[in-house]
Design an enzyme around this catalytic site. Structure first.
Site, PDB file in Angstrom:
ATOM      1  CG  ASP A  14      -1.771   1.196   1.372  1.00 28.11           C
ATOM      2  OD1 ASP A  14      -2.483   1.504   0.404  1.00 28.11           O
ATOM      3  OD2 ASP A  14      -1.724   1.847   2.430  1.00 28.11           O
ATOM      4  CB  ALA A  16      -1.332   7.047   2.460  1.00 27.73           C
ATOM      5  CB  ALA A  47     -12.006  11.250   8.191  1.00 26.24           C
ATOM      6  CG  MET A  51      -7.313   5.267   5.118  1.00 28.49           C
ATOM      7  SD  MET A  51      -7.845   6.786   4.286  1.00 28.49           S
ATOM      8  CE  MET A  51      -7.996   7.887   5.692  1.00 28.49           C
ATOM      9  CE  LYS A  55      -7.976   7.726  -0.688  1.00 23.21           C
ATOM     10  NZ  LYS A  55      -7.758   6.915   0.525  1.00 23.21           N
ATOM     11  CG  HIS A  58     -12.971   6.804   2.498  1.00 24.31           C
ATOM     12  ND1 HIS A  58     -11.743   6.409   2.984  1.00 24.31           N
ATOM     13  CD2 HIS A  58     -13.534   7.547   3.482  1.00 24.31           C
ATOM     14  CE1 HIS A  58     -11.590   6.894   4.212  1.00 24.31           C
ATOM     15  NE2 HIS A  58     -12.651   7.591   4.531  1.00 24.31           N
ATOM     16  NE  ARG A 163      -6.089  -1.577  -1.013  1.00 26.55           N
ATOM     17  CZ  ARG A 163      -5.243  -0.581  -0.791  1.00 26.55           C
ATOM     18  NH1 ARG A 163      -5.658   0.497  -0.153  1.00 26.55           N
ATOM     19  NH2 ARG A 163      -4.002  -0.669  -1.206  1.00 26.55           N
ATOM     20  CG  ASP A 189      -1.789   1.829   6.438  1.00 22.82           C
ATOM     21  OD1 ASP A 189      -2.332   2.844   6.921  1.00 22.82           O
ATOM     22  OD2 ASP A 189      -1.696   1.654   5.204  1.00 22.82           O
TER      23      ASP A 189
END
Length: 275
Positions: A14, A16, A47, A51, A55, A58, A163, A189
């Site tokens: 991944d 970020a 928020a 994650m 986006k 999200h 994902r 992460d």
């Protein structure tokens, strides 16, 4: 000559919170700002919740939150729909493009880990919840600091979706010409990112302290008492293991030891165990 790690073939990362942007800060604040521009108040913790998803997805997931949804109904007199997701996404994108460069610094040890993997003949893939327009800004900045995977898949460019489906991980496998999913390691992460690797049939390594599940800057982490830092790390590890992580590490700086363990298990005939 440096020894190889056969039959291991690739590691897929991944971005970020894993390779760059300690604490996964770049996307989090932008979601707060984008919703705020519509008069909707969300917390940093809210928020962070979804994650790892693309986006657009999200934002869609955030709008299903009971409190956020109630705010939207009160302000606009209707349930949020896909057109509202589109509008929020359109507001989010320029903000994210403008800010991602501010959070492009590699996580300590990331460049050295990528070099270590390549010295041992492994290919380096990557994927992200970031759309391609954001990655187009991030990638050259990261490359200048030694973070340049062999392949990159963005969260908005596969027709099959992102994902927690396996598609971005498998797209890396195809592009890198990897012959067996079990010879790949997925490092992430976020919960959806670990689920992605699990659904692809790969080995999964979760990242705690540098990532979204802890969500602290380097400075914030250093200022925590040992007990509080340890509690955050344990909570993050539990969530990542529940999602399918076979191993959990603090950051990619310590990944090589885990890679060697996985390579030994593969060489002994093991496959990634179901979690």
């Amino acid at each position: 000559m440096t020894h190889t790690l056969k039959p291991l073939q690739a590691v897929i990362f991944d971005w970020a919170g894993t390779l760059v942007d300690f604490g996964s800060l770049a996307p989090t604040q932008i979601f707060v700002e984008a919703f705020g521009s519509f008069g909707i108040s969300i917390t940093l913790a809210q928020a962070r919740g979804p994650m790892g998803l693309s986006k657009w997805q999200h934002i869609h997931t955030l709008l299903q939150d009971q409190g956020i949804r109630a705010q939207w109904q009160q302000r606009f007199g209707k349930e949020p729909d896909d057109a509202d997701v589109d509008a929020l996404y359109a507001r989010f994108m320029p903000l994210q493009i403008a800010k991602v460069g501010d959070h492009s610094q590699p996580i300590d040890g990331a460049a050295a880990t990528l070099a270590w993997l390549r010295e041992r003949g492994l290919k380096v893939g990557s994927c992200s919840g970031y759309p391609r327009q954001v990655l187009d800004v991030l990638l050259p900045l990261a490359a200048a600091n030694g973070i340049a995977p062999d392949h990159v898949v963005a969260g908005d460019e596969l027709e099959a979706g992102g994902r927690p489906g396996p598609y971005m991980a498998l797209a890396n496998m195809l592009a890198l010409r990897i012959s067996d999913v079990a010879s790949c390691i997925k490092v992430d992460d976020t919960v959806p990112g670990i689920e992605e690797g699990r659904n692809a049939g790969m080995w999964n390594v979760g990242v705690t302290l540098s990532g979204n599940e802890v969500g602290c800057t380097v400075v914030e982490l250093a200022q925590l008492a040992d007990g509080e830092r340890g509690a955050l790390k344990r909570q993050a590890a539990a969530r990542l293991r529940a999602a399918g992580a076979h191993y959990v590490i603090d950051s990619v700086a310590t990944l090589p030891q885990v890679v060697e363990q996985i390579a030994a298990r593969l060489a002994a005939g093991e496959r990634p165990p179901a979690v």
